[in-house]
Design a protein around this motif. Sequence first.
Motif, PDB file in Angstrom:
ATOM      1  N   VAL A 191       0.771  -1.214  -0.093  1.00  0.00           N
ATOM      2  CA  VAL A 191      -0.070   0.036  -0.173  1.00  0.00           C
ATOM      3  C   VAL A 191       0.688   1.396  -0.110  1.00  0.00           C
ATOM      4  CG1 VAL A 191      -1.620   1.118   1.344  1.00  0.00           C
ATOM      5  CG2 VAL A 191      -1.753  -1.218   1.277  1.00  0.00           C
ATOM      6  N   GLY A 192       1.057   1.997  -1.143  1.00  0.00           N
ATOM      7  CA  GLY A 192       1.660   3.022  -1.029  1.00  0.00           C
ATOM      8  C   GLY A 192       1.384   4.174  -0.109  1.00  0.00           C
ATOM      9  N   PRO A 193       2.308   4.992  -0.052  1.00  0.00           N
ATOM     10  CA  PRO A 193       1.933   6.325   1.019  1.00  0.00           C
ATOM     11  C   PRO A 193       1.222   7.199   0.073  1.00  0.00           C
ATOM     12  CG  PRO A 193       4.177   6.545   0.159  1.00  0.00           C
ATOM     13  CD  PRO A 193       3.677   5.157  -0.378  1.00  0.00           C
ATOM     14  N   TRP A 194       0.749   8.032   1.041  1.00  0.00           N
ATOM     15  CA  TRP A 194      -0.281   9.229   0.471  1.00  0.00           C
ATOM     16  C   TRP A 194       0.631  10.625  -0.156  1.00  0.00           C
ATOM     17  CZ3 TRP A 194      -4.411  11.754   3.932  1.00  0.00           C
ATOM     18  CH2 TRP A 194      -5.830  11.577   3.086  1.00  0.00           C
ATOM     19  N   GLU A 195       1.171  10.323  -1.250  1.00  0.00           N
ATOM     20  CA  GLU A 195       2.091  11.065  -1.744  1.00  0.00           C
ATOM     21  C   GLU A 195       1.241  12.240  -2.335  1.00  0.00           C
ATOM     22  OE1 GLU A 195       5.289   9.840  -4.086  1.00  0.00           O
ATOM     23  OE2 GLU A 195       4.913   7.800  -3.254  1.00  0.00           O
ATOM     24  N   GLY A 196       1.960  13.655  -2.016  1.00  0.00           N
ATOM     25  CA  GLY A 196       1.199  14.749  -2.831  1.00  0.00           C
ATOM     26  C   GLY A 196      -0.077  15.385  -2.410  1.00  0.00           C
ATOM     27  N   TYR A 197      -0.473  14.666  -1.196  1.00  0.00           N
ATOM     28  CA  TYR A 197      -1.741  15.361  -0.739  1.00  0.00           C
ATOM     29  C   TYR A 197      -1.340  16.069   0.529  1.00  0.00           C
ATOM     30  CZ  TYR A 197      -6.495  15.137   1.470  1.00  0.00           C
ATOM     31  OH  TYR A 197      -7.681  15.708   1.496  1.00  0.00           O
ATOM     32  N   ASP A 255     -13.340  -1.845  -2.757  1.00  0.00           N
ATOM     33  CA  ASP A 255     -14.745  -1.504  -2.692  1.00  0.00           C
ATOM     34  C   ASP A 255     -15.373  -0.837  -1.399  1.00  0.00           C
ATOM     35  OD1 ASP A 255     -15.228  -2.624  -5.279  1.00  0.00           O
ATOM     36  OD2 ASP A 255     -15.450  -4.553  -4.440  1.00  0.00           O
ATOM     37  N   SER A 256     -14.313  -0.663  -0.608  1.00  0.00           N
ATOM     38  CA  SER A 256     -14.772  -0.292   0.715  1.00  0.00           C
ATOM     39  C   SER A 256     -15.132   1.240   1.124  1.00  0.00           C
ATOM     40  CB  SER A 256     -13.539  -0.613   1.675  1.00  0.00           C
ATOM     41  OG  SER A 256     -12.571   0.015   1.581  1.00  0.00           O
ATOM     42  N   GLY A 257     -14.671   1.832   0.172  1.00  0.00           N
ATOM     43  CA  GLY A 257     -15.061   3.293   0.122  1.00  0.00           C
ATOM     44  C   GLY A 257     -14.200   4.089   0.961  1.00  0.00           C
ATOM     45  N   SER A 258     -12.953   3.573   1.465  1.00  0.00           N
ATOM     46  CA  SER A 258     -12.193   3.992   2.322  1.00  0.00           C
ATOM     47  C   SER A 258     -10.624   3.620   1.951  1.00  0.00           C
ATOM     48  CB  SER A 258     -12.156   3.735   3.843  1.00  0.00           C
ATOM     49  OG  SER A 258     -12.148   2.471   3.981  1.00  0.00           O
ATOM     50  N   SER A 259      -9.651   4.295   2.219  1.00  0.00           N
ATOM     51  CA  SER A 259      -8.184   4.417   1.767  1.00  0.00           C
ATOM     52  C   SER A 259      -7.603   3.098   2.418  1.00  0.00           C
ATOM     53  CB  SER A 259      -7.706   5.408   1.908  1.00  0.00           C
ATOM     54  OG  SER A 259      -8.470   6.596   1.300  1.00  0.00           O
ATOM     55  N   GLY A 260      -7.034   2.225   1.443  1.00  0.00           N
ATOM     56  CA  GLY A 260      -5.953   1.232   1.799  1.00  0.00           C
ATOM     57  C   GLY A 260      -6.006   0.670   3.128  1.00  0.00           C
ATOM     58  N   THR A 261      -5.167   0.763   3.888  1.00  0.00           N
ATOM     59  CA  THR A 261      -4.888  -0.208   5.159  1.00  0.00           C
ATOM     60  C   THR A 261      -6.097   0.007   6.127  1.00  0.00           C
ATOM     61  OG1 THR A 261      -2.771   0.276   4.707  1.00  0.00           O
ATOM     62  CG2 THR A 261      -3.174  -0.681   6.621  1.00  0.00           C
ATOM     63  N   ILE A 262      -6.507   1.254   6.125  1.00  0.00           N
ATOM     64  CA  ILE A 262      -7.281   1.481   7.323  1.00  0.00           C
ATOM     65  C   ILE A 262      -8.822   1.051   7.249  1.00  0.00           C
ATOM     66  CG2 ILE A 262      -8.789   3.386   8.416  1.00  0.00           C
ATOM     67  CD1 ILE A 262      -5.797   3.397   9.306  1.00  0.00           C
ATOM     68  N   SER A 263      -9.001   0.791   5.994  1.00  0.00           N
ATOM     69  CA  SER A 263     -10.253  -0.079   5.819  1.00  0.00           C
ATOM     70  C   SER A 263     -10.421  -1.402   6.354  1.00  0.00           C
ATOM     71  CB  SER A 263     -10.676  -0.062   4.310  1.00  0.00           C
ATOM     72  OG  SER A 263      -9.848  -0.821   3.442  1.00  0.00           O
ATOM     73  N   ILE A 264      -9.403  -2.007   6.311  1.00  0.00           N
ATOM     74  CA  ILE A 264      -9.049  -3.264   6.767  1.00  0.00           C
ATOM     75  C   ILE A 264      -9.051  -3.540   8.402  1.00  0.00           C
ATOM     76  CG2 ILE A 264      -7.722  -5.604   6.840  1.00  0.00           C
ATOM     77  CD1 ILE A 264      -9.478  -5.043   4.364  1.00  0.00           C
ATOM     78  N   MET A 265      -8.032  -2.399   8.655  1.00  0.00           N
ATOM     79  CA  MET A 265      -7.865  -2.515  10.080  1.00  0.00           C
ATOM     80  C   MET A 265      -8.835  -2.015  11.134  1.00  0.00           C
ATOM     81  SD  MET A 265      -4.044  -0.716  10.039  1.00  0.00           S
ATOM     82  CE  MET A 265      -4.352  -0.269  11.778  1.00  0.00           C
ATOM     83  N   ALA A 296       1.973   5.382   6.887  1.00  0.00           N
ATOM     84  CA  ALA A 296       0.949   6.141   5.890  1.00  0.00           C
ATOM     85  C   ALA A 296      -0.416   5.989   6.258  1.00  0.00           C
ATOM     86  CB  ALA A 296       1.193   5.919   4.547  1.00  0.00           C
ATOM     87  N   SER A 297      -0.630   4.631   6.779  1.00  0.00           N
ATOM     88  CA  SER A 297      -1.875   4.408   7.151  1.00  0.00           C
ATOM     89  C   SER A 297      -2.443   5.275   8.320  1.00  0.00           C
ATOM     90  CB  SER A 297      -2.032   2.777   7.603  1.00  0.00           C
ATOM     91  OG  SER A 297      -1.713   1.962   6.589  1.00  0.00           O
ATOM     92  N   GLY A 298      -1.518   5.492   9.236  1.00  0.00           N
ATOM     93  CA  GLY A 298      -1.821   6.713  10.333  1.00  0.00           C
ATOM     94  C   GLY A 298      -2.418   7.919   9.743  1.00  0.00           C
TER      95      GLY A 298
END
Length: 613
Positions: free
Chosen positions: A139-145, A201-211, A279-281
């Motif tokens: 899961v790549g970091p949230w670059e450029g945001y 399909d979770s509607g949220s970004s990357g790692t946090i949706s699973i965690m 990045a998940s945090g």
Amino acid sequence: MAGELCPSAPDSRVRKAPNRQSRSCKVCRSRKVKCDRVKPCNACCAHGYPSKCVYENIPDEEARPISQAEEIKNLRTEIRELRARIDERHRDQEEELERLDQLESLFESIRSAPQSVVDQLVREIRSAHGGLKKDLVKVGPWEGYEAYADYDYAGGSHQSLIPIRRRFGDSSPDLNFNDPLSDGDDEDGDMEMMSLSSGSDSGSSGTISIMSMQRPAVDIFVERFVDAFSPEVDIKSGRAGALRAAAEIRMFSPLISDAFEAVSVAFFGRSVRNKEIEASGFRLYPRVLRGLQDALIDPERSKSEATLVTVTLLLAFESVERTTQSGVPAHVRGAVRLIEHRGPENHMYGVEHLLFTELRPYWIGGALATRQPSFLAREEWKTIPWSAGTTTKDILHHLLDLATEVPGLLYQSDQFKEAKRSSVMGAQEVAVKQTSLWNAIADLTGRFYQWYHDWVECYPDGPPEEAEQTGAEGFPIFKRRDFRTGAVYDATKLVYPNLLLAQTMCVYYAVRLILSSIDTRPEDRVSVLEQYELGCGICRTYEFYILTAPGNMINRLAFPTRVAWEAFPDKGPERAFMTEVLSLVERRHSLGLWGSNMSEISTHKNSPLNNGS
């Protein structure tokens, strides 16, 4: 008669009102309450007479009430459809859940295994050679945001810019001083390790949706964070249970829960040098800021313990990540405004009391940095929070009672210098104000000397002692100057009976240094040599404190460290030593704040002296 109307003639101005259709049952209409138009309706069921729920004068089909049986049937159908969709999604996520189980097993090992095993696991995580990385999805970091958050602490506004970007090239946090780990140049190795799967399909970004679906994994992150920032220590080490107590109540507050998750995940990712977890945090951080903003604008929620806990957690987050140079002082100022808004009576018990008392050095440090008079110097703030006996004042708090008066004197001195520069005062007024300032400085300096005699020289476990530096565990050697000969030599280190006295003495040295910076008395003022000795006292304490303090208690010396930095000349051996210490702490404790010289908490920054006065 011609002008007489016929009785039988219809009057066009008089129309018969049509029958109104009843939209409520008979009972609700008579009681004049809202009816939900279900038969029997909720109001009739709640009051115990569903059989009396009758609808009258309902001529058309659309106005008829909904049968409860029919409504239940429709709801059951909808539930079956939702369950089918969930089962289908679960089938699609079986592979992701398997990876999560594998990761949770690894976290459980880190949580419960002996330290030697944990160190080995961390090495494997960082080097990422084979094994888990083949099965884990990156899961790549949230670059450029960049996330912006404006929030108002009890009437004071603050804008925070949180750049979410790759920030790993300049630092490589270690767990031990001499740990021969990777140097951070392996772009693929430690990137692929320890990543959670993203749900498309979770509607949220990357790692946090699973965690978010798997609370045990998050609980492990939180436990590691709490162990670092709120370690279990005895009272002679200084109280450190505030964040641990706050973690125990997070289940009752979504705001606290989100804040703990964001901070602890980011901290864990940084401590094992894994960009994806860190990045998940970050992904949760903007949501926490928005939740905090909503709480601060609410008159009731702004005084809740959840709001105070969240602000404190964001301060811890900034000490780890240092997202902006203004992050730490902004959160300190915000917390101080919030504490003042809540009042001293709201800091007598529980988590609120612990957050106020344990972090009181930070709150006073914030006032010293702004060089403004502080409400903390008022008598009620020195007494009421302790009046319930939740904790008792120790040697540190008796020192802080004096330290709260220094910001007011800094402000008085700055105002006096500014008035002299602008020539708005006559000679007599200048003399009066100068004498008043000198008298106040002399009085407070005398009380500091008295505190030292009463509390340090008579300390039950004994005063600090001097010892030779040994460079234990690769700790750098502090070298100081001989003012008489100009020679540079190895200084002795200070050894303390406990951590509380070590922290207290560093605060004492720092506050005395700050006060001496405005002491221009012709007699009895603190000399340059004495100022140098105060700065050296802080440096001579580092080895004992850093090698003894558990977790991230070293953060308690952040403010004294910056004060000592400003006491030494540039490019001297003292600053060279401090640079090594700052780098060491950043690597060992994963604290981004220590990766710089911490200029944001400088007490000189807001002084008129910086403007050439």
